[in-house]
Design an enzyme around this catalytic site. Structure first.
Site, PDB file in Angstrom:
ATOM      1  N   THR A 123       0.815  -1.214   0.000  1.00  0.00           N
ATOM      2  CA  THR A 123       0.000   0.000   0.000  1.00  0.00           C
ATOM      3  C   THR A 123       0.847   1.262   0.000  1.00  0.00           C
ATOM      4  O   THR A 123       1.967   1.278   0.544  1.00  0.00           O
ATOM      5  CB  THR A 123      -0.902   0.018   1.245  1.00  0.00           C
ATOM      6  OG1 THR A 123      -1.540   1.297   1.370  1.00  0.00           O
ATOM      7  CG2 THR A 123      -0.109  -0.218   2.522  1.00  0.00           C
ATOM      8  N   TYR A 147      -1.932   0.375   9.943  1.00  0.00           N
ATOM      9  CA  TYR A 147      -2.142  -0.307   8.669  1.00  0.00           C
ATOM     10  C   TYR A 147      -0.878  -0.242   7.822  1.00  0.00           C
ATOM     11  O   TYR A 147      -0.379  -1.259   7.323  1.00  0.00           O
ATOM     12  CB  TYR A 147      -3.323   0.315   7.930  1.00  0.00           C
ATOM     13  CG  TYR A 147      -3.470  -0.156   6.502  1.00  0.00           C
ATOM     14  CD1 TYR A 147      -3.706  -1.495   6.214  1.00  0.00           C
ATOM     15  CD2 TYR A 147      -3.366   0.730   5.436  1.00  0.00           C
ATOM     16  CE1 TYR A 147      -3.832  -1.941   4.907  1.00  0.00           C
ATOM     17  CE2 TYR A 147      -3.491   0.306   4.126  1.00  0.00           C
ATOM     18  CZ  TYR A 147      -3.724  -1.033   3.864  1.00  0.00           C
ATOM     19  OH  TYR A 147      -3.834  -1.470   2.562  1.00  0.00           O
TER      20      TYR A 147
END
Length: 337
Positions: A123, A147
């Site tokens: 990501t 995250y």
């Protein structure tokens, strides 16, 4: 790819949003493919009937060993994990377990079975709040939320593991994934999804009352967050090309951004949804969410130079139109439309 016989690929999280598109891209290109998914956020209907689906967890070493044996697995595409940034701030241990600990178990199982190729769904959150207008793969990785850290830790594990084992890998750092399969075979199906375009389309179709705009005081042209939106089918195509690159050069590992190199603000996206749907969505201005940078735009130069990736759906209205078609089909599948 130099090989004529394509090796078998296991897709983790293949019943989920991006994973199911990767399954279609692999199958359409003639790759043998199987899926493992615990169906926590994935859907059985997202996996074609011709594709073996193992319902289970990537932490289950015995199940992975059986799958590798039954399928003759030679490559893994790893999508399974948790993806909601604000939730990662509220519940970091969930993210370090689902995204990091379970990935470690999967990597260990791959090494034990001698699976030589591994593609990891990472990501742009690994970059944190970049100080450059367009992020390259060499931009410092300083995540600002669990995250991003949970994904970056897995990247590190892959790098360290590949150094001492016969495993080459490709890390693909996604920017904002959106849209749906152009043939409406799969799409974003998660209830309560946080993806802006899906939320906006649900509002346009009367499934939500409004769309929240989180943060209207950013240092951007219209004061709302700017993101680089990539069509999910273009992203899936990038995975197939990355796998071919790993097979062609087994001593090489790769890290590449997946984006278009152009950003749209939240308000620009909502204007586009209004335009495509011919509806006016109610917008509610809210405070910023924890862990959201003002702007995140990719520099996709490396992926374009490394593999023959040429996006077919690099157009915001097209992305929204495909997502809209899927949203309508999803209503039929669920019987709520």
């Amino acid at each position: 790819m130099s090989q004529t016989v394509k090796p078998s690929v296991l897709v983790t999280g293949g019943a989920g949003y991006i994973g199911s598109h990767a399954v279609l891209a692999l199958r359409d290109a003639g790759w043998p493919v199987a899926v493992i998914d615990n169906l926590t956020t994935g859907f059985r209907f997202a996996v074609p009937e011709s594709v073996p689906l193992y319902e289970g967890d990537i932490e289950d070493a015995g199940l992975l060993e059986r799958i590798f044996s039954e399928q003759g697995t030679r490559a893994i595409m790893h999508f399974a994990g948790s993806i909601v940034v604000p939730e990662s701030v509220e519940n970091p241990l969930k993210y370090y377990h689902n995204n990091t600990v379970k990935s470690r178990a999967l990597i260990e199982a791959a090494v034990k079975a001698g699976v030589p190729h591994f593609i990891f769904s990472s990501t742009a959150a690994t970059y944190g709040i970049p100080t450059v207008a367009a992020v390259t793969e060499d931009t410092p990785t300083v995540p600002i939320n669990p995250y991003g850290w949970s994904k970056l830790m897995t990247e590190r594990m892959l790098a360290d593991t590949s150094y001492v084992h016969s495993l080459n890998y490709c890390v693909l750092r996604y920017f904002n994934v959106a849209g749906a399969d152009p043939q409406a075979r799969t799409g974003q199906s998660t209830a309560g999804a946080t993806h802006l375009i899906k939320v906006a389309l649900e509002a346009a179709l009367g499934k939500r009352d409004s769309v929240s705009v989180f943060g209207t005081d950013y240092d951007t042209p219209d004061s709302t967050g700017v993101r680089d939106y990539i069509h999910v089918s273009d992203l899936a195509a990038a995975h197939v090309l990355a796998l071919e690159a790993l097979i062609d050069q087994p001593q090489r590992s790769l890290t590449m951004n997946c984006g278009y190199g152009r950003g749209f603000s939240v308000l620009e996206v909502l204007d586009a949804v209004d335009r495509v749907t011919n509806r006016m969505i109610e917008r509610r201005m809210e405070e910023r969410r924890a862990g959201d940078p003002a702007s995140l735009i990719s520099d996709p130069s490396r992926i374009r130079a490394t593999v023959p990736w040429r996006p077919k759906h690099d157009d915001l209205d097209t992305i929204i139109a495909h997502a809209l078609a899927w949203e309508r089909k999803l209503s039929e599948i669920r019987g709520d439309g």
